[in-house]
Enzyme design. Structure first.
Site, PDB file in Angstrom:
ATOM      1  N   ASP A 172      -3.279   4.495   2.150  1.00  0.00           N
ATOM      2  CA  ASP A 172      -4.693   4.703   2.410  1.00  0.00           C
ATOM      3  C   ASP A 172      -5.486   3.646   2.821  1.00  0.00           C
ATOM      4  O   ASP A 172      -6.775   3.368   2.707  1.00  0.00           O
ATOM      5  CB  ASP A 172      -5.168   5.425   1.053  1.00  0.00           C
ATOM      6  CG  ASP A 172      -5.230   4.465  -0.059  1.00  0.00           C
ATOM      7  OD1 ASP A 172      -4.681   3.152  -0.056  1.00  0.00           O
ATOM      8  OD2 ASP A 172      -5.675   4.831  -1.145  1.00  0.00           O
ATOM      9  N   SER A 199     -13.442 -16.163  11.687  1.00  0.00           N
ATOM     10  CA  SER A 199     -12.919 -16.910  10.509  1.00  0.00           C
ATOM     11  C   SER A 199     -14.117 -17.377   9.564  1.00  0.00           C
ATOM     12  O   SER A 199     -13.809 -17.750   8.482  1.00  0.00           O
ATOM     13  CB  SER A 199     -12.292 -18.182  11.208  1.00  0.00           C
ATOM     14  OG  SER A 199     -12.905 -18.684  12.187  1.00  0.00           O
ATOM     15  N   ASP A 257      -2.731   3.867  -6.104  1.00  0.00           N
ATOM     16  CA  ASP A 257      -1.991   3.679  -5.126  1.00  0.00           C
ATOM     17  C   ASP A 257      -0.678   4.579  -4.959  1.00  0.00           C
ATOM     18  O   ASP A 257       0.244   4.394  -4.026  1.00  0.00           O
ATOM     19  CB  ASP A 257      -1.242   2.092  -5.116  1.00  0.00           C
ATOM     20  CG  ASP A 257      -1.220   1.502  -3.737  1.00  0.00           C
ATOM     21  OD1 ASP A 257      -1.578   2.304  -2.699  1.00  0.00           O
ATOM     22  OD2 ASP A 257      -0.713   0.664  -3.770  1.00  0.00           O
ATOM     23  N   ASN A 299     -13.141   7.698  -6.305  1.00  0.00           N
ATOM     24  CA  ASN A 299     -13.721   6.783  -5.154  1.00  0.00           C
ATOM     25  C   ASN A 299     -13.574   5.227  -5.952  1.00  0.00           C
ATOM     26  O   ASN A 299     -14.043   4.279  -5.383  1.00  0.00           O
ATOM     27  CB  ASN A 299     -15.212   6.908  -4.836  1.00  0.00           C
ATOM     28  CG  ASN A 299     -16.022   7.232  -6.106  1.00  0.00           C
ATOM     29  OD1 ASN A 299     -15.620   6.915  -6.926  1.00  0.00           O
ATOM     30  ND2 ASN A 299     -17.238   8.021  -5.802  1.00  0.00           N
ATOM     31  N   ASP A 359       0.949  -1.210  -0.154  1.00  0.00           N
ATOM     32  CA  ASP A 359       0.053  -0.017   0.181  1.00  0.00           C
ATOM     33  C   ASP A 359       1.024   1.108   0.116  1.00  0.00           C
ATOM     34  O   ASP A 359       1.235   1.618   1.046  1.00  0.00           O
ATOM     35  CB  ASP A 359      -0.861   0.122   1.386  1.00  0.00           C
ATOM     36  CG  ASP A 359      -1.896   1.159   1.419  1.00  0.00           C
ATOM     37  OD1 ASP A 359      -1.819   1.873   0.407  1.00  0.00           O
ATOM     38  OD2 ASP A 359      -2.431   1.479   2.518  1.00  0.00           O
ATOM     39  N   ASP A 367      -7.749  -0.415  -4.967  1.00  0.00           N
ATOM     40  CA  ASP A 367      -7.339   0.891  -5.140  1.00  0.00           C
ATOM     41  C   ASP A 367      -6.987   1.166  -6.678  1.00  0.00           C
ATOM     42  O   ASP A 367      -6.708   0.342  -7.231  1.00  0.00           O
ATOM     43  CB  ASP A 367      -5.804   1.087  -4.360  1.00  0.00           C
ATOM     44  CG  ASP A 367      -5.888   2.406  -4.088  1.00  0.00           C
ATOM     45  OD1 ASP A 367      -6.609   3.460  -4.380  1.00  0.00           O
ATOM     46  OD2 ASP A 367      -4.954   2.641  -3.303  1.00  0.00           O
ATOM     47  N   ASN A 369     -14.885   3.780  -8.160  1.00  0.00           N
ATOM     48  CA  ASN A 369     -16.101   2.706  -8.599  1.00  0.00           C
ATOM     49  C   ASN A 369     -16.434   2.728 -10.030  1.00  0.00           C
ATOM     50  O   ASN A 369     -17.300   2.197 -10.514  1.00  0.00           O
ATOM     51  CB  ASN A 369     -17.332   3.360  -7.974  1.00  0.00           C
ATOM     52  CG  ASN A 369     -17.808   4.913  -8.401  1.00  0.00           C
ATOM     53  OD1 ASN A 369     -17.069   5.313  -9.238  1.00  0.00           O
ATOM     54  ND2 ASN A 369     -18.910   5.383  -7.951  1.00  0.00           N
TER      55      ASN A 369
END
Lengths: 121, 419
Positions: free
Chosen positions: B32, B107, B52, B73, B28, B49, B75
């Site tokens: 974020d 789990s 990145d 975002n 990452d 993401d 999407n």
């Protein structure tokens, strides 16, 4: 707790090796090599498996060829240990002579074998 | 730990340990908490993401300037409609009540699964073991197929049916907005730690549906005096209220929290004890009953209370689980929070088995074959179907309305960049 997981890991691995030998009608040594051959090179998994095979292989082979089951074998190489005041834990049915007697016999064999292995190493 | 002391594995082990402890993605670069890589808490766990290098770009955020220039975002909806100059995000998503899905669970929620072909001699092959690195780097969990955040077609039997996919189908603006914050062994005692890995801010992000799904670890442990180590109702109340209080300081206004009750684990012994475990199928020599007793003897039984031949102990465990579920139910009625409302639902085990029987199946087929403990892919998918339908019937506003622009979104943006 870690000891418990080590013991479970050992019993499962030995059971798998026994069954691999049975399914492919092969020797224990061939079954162990077959098992290591399944692992990929990523993360050196295959290398680690063959390294463990070099260390424990001869001991395991001798015991398995003497028809020791996974429970007994794992006690004999001390990956399973009896806790004070607690019973032996076993996945398979107990041997006719009882687990204690069977384990003692396998430990006697193990002592000889482990010293041979250590000498070899 | 022995293997990790080998020089060539030391660094790798250290990094994996760090990921497991922090529950944050290994790769990452912008920090974020979202990743472009699938494993090690990457996009199998949280929406992928799409940039990145920029921490302000991540799934679940409210669009920046209606995403006219870039997809802030992730999407998959961005840019401006050349016909009228209106940004697509504004046109298709504004006022559609889009939201994300977050699960805090154990789990079972993360979908623990050990492939049976790993321990079945007749099914072993190079191919069967080729996924070891991937499976281990996901902590033996398969969140990508799970009932809450699953988004890939199952390759481990059954099929994938998830809350996230349903929410996405309902509103395409919800694309990639999922977070799987579950962990093997999670219980009300340690759930607050998990929650600290949440990636949601009140300032920049959209509201979310948070599912609280701790179905067993508060009564499940491997200790000899297992009852003594179960969570007491008063402890459960304190733990959950503390967690909800923290959650209230993190999630945006308009969020919803769904508390699910504990499972009734009677199903395990009743349906499994006399069946053969995969290890015992070749020679008919290991039943689940034997496996449970071996694990109990070594004190590594994941649930000594239910995976036991002692019916009194099983009853005590069931009773305690019901008491803890009642605590959750009572919290949902009595506690009020500024940024979310709270709902309670029983874990729908009875409905799952009934539905599976109607489909021609048997109860044992709903349990993970290797561990003889967790709900499997089929149980997980059916559970989601039942919960979703129940919510749709009782509290449809939690899920938001169907987006009337879904067809247009699909026509302009196709698969919205995939997952």
């Amino acid at each position: 707790k870690n000891h418990g997981y080590t013991c479970v890991g050992c019993v499962i691995t030995i059971s798998i090796v026994e069954q691999l030998a049975e399914v492919h009608n092969s020797t224990v040594k061939e079954a162990l090599e077959r098992l290591c051959g399944f692992f990929s090179e990523i993360w050196n998994l295959k290398r680690i498996c063959f390294l463990l095979l070099d260390i424990f292989g001869p001991t395991i082979i001798k015991r398995m060829e003497a028809k020791m089951n996974a429970d007994m074998l794992c006690y004999s190489i001390h990956l399973c240990r009896q806790r004070a005041g607690q019973p032996h834990c076993h996945l398979y049915d107990l041997p006719k002579v009882g687990l204690n007697a069977a384990i003692k016999e396998s430990e006697r064999m193990a002592e000889t074998q482990i010293s041979e292995t250590m000498h070899g190493l | 730990s022995g293997i990790c002391s080998l020089p060539f594995l030391k660094d790798l082990c250290k990094n994996i340990e760090k990921v497991i402890k922090s529950k944050l993605p290994y790769k990452d670069f912008d920090g974020d908490k979202f990743s472009t890589s699938p494993n090690l808490r990457g996009y199998y766990w949280r929406g992928r993401d799409c940039d990145d290098t920029e921490s302000s770009v991540h799934p679940g955020r409210r669009p920046d300037n209606w995403d006219a220039k870039k997809d802030s975002n992730c999407n998959g909806i961005w840019g401006v409609d050349p016909k009228d100059g209106i940004p697509y995000e504004q046109k298709f998503c504004n006022g559609t009540d889009s939201k994300g899905i977050i699960i805090l669970g154990d789990s079972a929620a993360a979908h623990f699964h050990i492939p049976p072909e790993w321990i079945t001699a007749s099914k072993m092959s190079k191919k069967a073991f080729s996924n070891i690195p991937e499976v281990l780097s996901n902590e033996l969990d398969w969140p990508q197929f799970s009932g809450t955040t699953g988004f890939l077609n199952s390759t481990i039997g059954g099929w994938t049916e998830s809350f996230y996919l349903n929410l996405r189908r309902r509103n395409h603006c919800n694309h990639r907005d999922y977070q799987q914050l579950s962990k093997n062994g999670a219980s009300s005692e340690n759930i607050l730690d998990l929650l600290k890995s949440l990636a949601r801010t009140q300032q920049f992000d959209k509201p979310a549906i948070v599912i609280f799904a701790l179905i067993g670890n508060d009564v499940c442990n491997g200790k000899r005096d297992t009852v003594k180590h179960m969570t007491r109702p008063d402890e459960m109340r304190i733990n959950v209220i503390q967690t909800l209080h923290y959650l209230d300081s993190q999630v945006p206004k308009g969020s919803h929290v769904l508390l699910t009750g504990l499972v009734n684990g009677d199903i395990l012994w009743d349906n499994m004890h006399s069946r053969y475990h995969p290890l015992g199928q070749l020679n008919k020599d290991v039943t689940y009953g034997q496996l449970y007793s071996f694990l109990s003897c070594l004190q590594v039984n994941p649930c000594r209370g239910w995976m036991s031949s002692n019916s009194t102990l099983r009853d005590v465990t069931t009773k305690r689980a019901a008491q803890l579920s009642s605590v959750l139910k009572e919290i949902a009625i009595s506690e009020k929070y500024a940024n979310f409302d709270v709902f309670y639902m029983d874990y729908p085990l009875k409905e799952i088995t009934e539905l599976w029987h109607k489909l021609g199946g048997e109860t044992w087929q709903l349990i993970e074959p290797v561990d003889g403990f967790h709900p499997n892919q089929i149980a997980s998918a059916l559970g989601t179907r039942i919960l979703w339908e129940k919510i749709l019937r009782k509290w449809p506003y939690i899920l938001g309305k169907e987006n009337p622009f879904n067809r247009e979104i699909a026509s302009v943006f196709k698969d919205q960049g995939g997952h």
